[in-house]
Enzyme design. Structure first.
Site, PDB file in Angstrom:
ATOM      1  N   LYS A   1       0.820  -1.212   0.000  1.00  5.32           N
ATOM      2  CA  LYS A   1       0.000   0.000   0.000  1.00  5.32           C
ATOM      3  C   LYS A   1       0.856   1.265   0.000  1.00  5.32           C
ATOM      4  O   LYS A   1       2.055   1.251   0.287  1.00  5.32           O
ATOM      5  CB  LYS A   1      -0.960  -0.016   1.189  1.00  5.32           C
ATOM      6  CG  LYS A   1      -2.091  -1.032   0.982  1.00  5.32           C
ATOM      7  CD  LYS A   1      -3.168  -0.951   2.027  1.00  5.32           C
ATOM      8  CE  LYS A   1      -4.351  -1.853   1.655  1.00  5.32           C
ATOM      9  NZ  LYS A   1      -5.378  -1.872   2.699  1.00  5.32           N
TER      10      LYS A   1
ATOM     11  N   ARG B   1      -3.450 -10.259   5.038  1.00  5.38           N
ATOM     12  CA  ARG B   1      -4.038 -10.265   3.683  1.00  5.38           C
ATOM     13  C   ARG B   1      -2.979  -9.683   2.745  1.00  5.38           C
ATOM     14  O   ARG B   1      -2.620  -8.512   2.858  1.00  5.38           O
ATOM     15  CB  ARG B   1      -5.319  -9.425   3.652  1.00  5.38           C
ATOM     16  CG  ARG B   1      -6.004  -9.393   2.296  1.00  5.38           C
ATOM     17  CD  ARG B   1      -7.259  -8.509   2.356  1.00  5.38           C
ATOM     18  NE  ARG B   1      -7.959  -8.469   1.080  1.00  5.38           N
ATOM     19  CZ  ARG B   1      -7.688  -7.604   0.093  1.00  5.38           C
ATOM     20  NH1 ARG B   1      -6.728  -6.703   0.253  1.00  5.38           N
ATOM     21  NH2 ARG B   1      -8.376  -7.641  -1.032  1.00  5.38           N
TER      22      ARG B   1
END
Length: 273
Positions: A221, A255
């Site tokens: 991210k 995740r």
């Protein structure tokens, strides 16, 4: 700490890996890569072989500024993939990344094992009812606004207190409907500045007050690559570093796009216990 997935009791006291399978054309890291059945099956097979317990399938990109996708288009994208994966891997535990009750229902009816909802039921009033009817695990994430507006929704009175209050309210709503297996996701990258993301990670152990499993979705991210001055492609090492931090602060599920590296974090973390 266990969850029931299609009759399988999954022990989350030893953290597990959830592999990401984006079948959208515009996801921030792997958008457009997995639109061919052969490639999808190869990618899924590799993630399972590398040790993924769950595969999270998404057909609606929730990256900042992503285009809105109709419910019909989301169904058209995801239902055939659910059927394809369950035919090829009958024992697979599929998580469906959707905030729409109709999409959840259609996928669960076909054998998906859990729902991963970025809105915690706030974007579709029927979602919690569908999850309750199917009695599957439910991942609820913290987000303000929508994927289209969330980057403007970063104002908080007290960041951690506000997120904890959000979860207490959403968990209560889910438990009222007798949803038994609830997992919380702090929502890294959603309605948070880079600095706020790191505050949440630093204080993530506070979520253990809720006595529920915690999912950490940090993989590649912008909170990583903006600090490192790189991009999503160059953020694997940073992801690994922050995954270890998340595990040390109580994460039960990672995740990730890169399953092998995440499982190595878990195995090394377990060696300290």
């Amino acid at each position: 700490m266990t969850i029931n997935c299609k009759g399988n009791l999954i022990d989350l006291n030893i953290p597990k890996v959830m592999g990401i399978l984006n079948i959208t054309p515009d996801s921030f890291f792997d958008g457009g890569k997995y639109r061919d059945d052969k490639v999808i099956l190869e990618k899924t097979g590799h993630m399972l072989q590398d040790g993924a317990t769950f595969i999270d399938v998404g057909a609606y990109s929730s990256r900042p500024g992503a285009s809105h996708v109709s419910e019909e288009e989301e169904l058209k994208r995801i239902v055939p993939i659910i059927e394809l994966l369950l035919k090829e891997f009958p024992q697979i535990l599929l998580s469906v990344d959707t905030f729409r009750a109709k999409v959840a229902h259609n996928c669960l009816d076909r054998g998906a094992a859990m729902i991963n909802d970025i809105s915690a039921g706030k974007m579709d009033a029927d979602m919690l009812t569908q999850v309750a009817n199917h009695q599957v695990p439910y991942i609820m994430m913290h987000m303000k606004g929508t994927p289209q507006t969330m980057q403007q929704e970063t104002s908080y009175d007290d960041l951690m207190k506000d997120i904890l209050f959000y979860f207490s309210e959403r968990v209560a709503a889910a438990k009222t409907l007798k949803i038994n297996d609830i997992i919380i996701d702090p929502g890294f990258g959603f309605s948070k500045t880079v600095e706020q993301n790191y505050e949440v990670l630093q204080k993530m152990d506070l979520f253990q007050l809720l006595e529920l499993p915690i999912l950490a979705g940090l993989s590649r991210k912008s909170m990583i690559y903006k600090v490192l001055g790189t991009n999503a492609k160059g953020a694997l090492n940073g992801t690994t570093a922050l995954n270890m931090v998340a595990l040390n602060r109580g994460a039960n599920i990672l995740r990730v796009h890169d399953v092998k590296e995440a499982l190595e974090c878990i195995n090394l973390g377990q060696a300290f216990l």
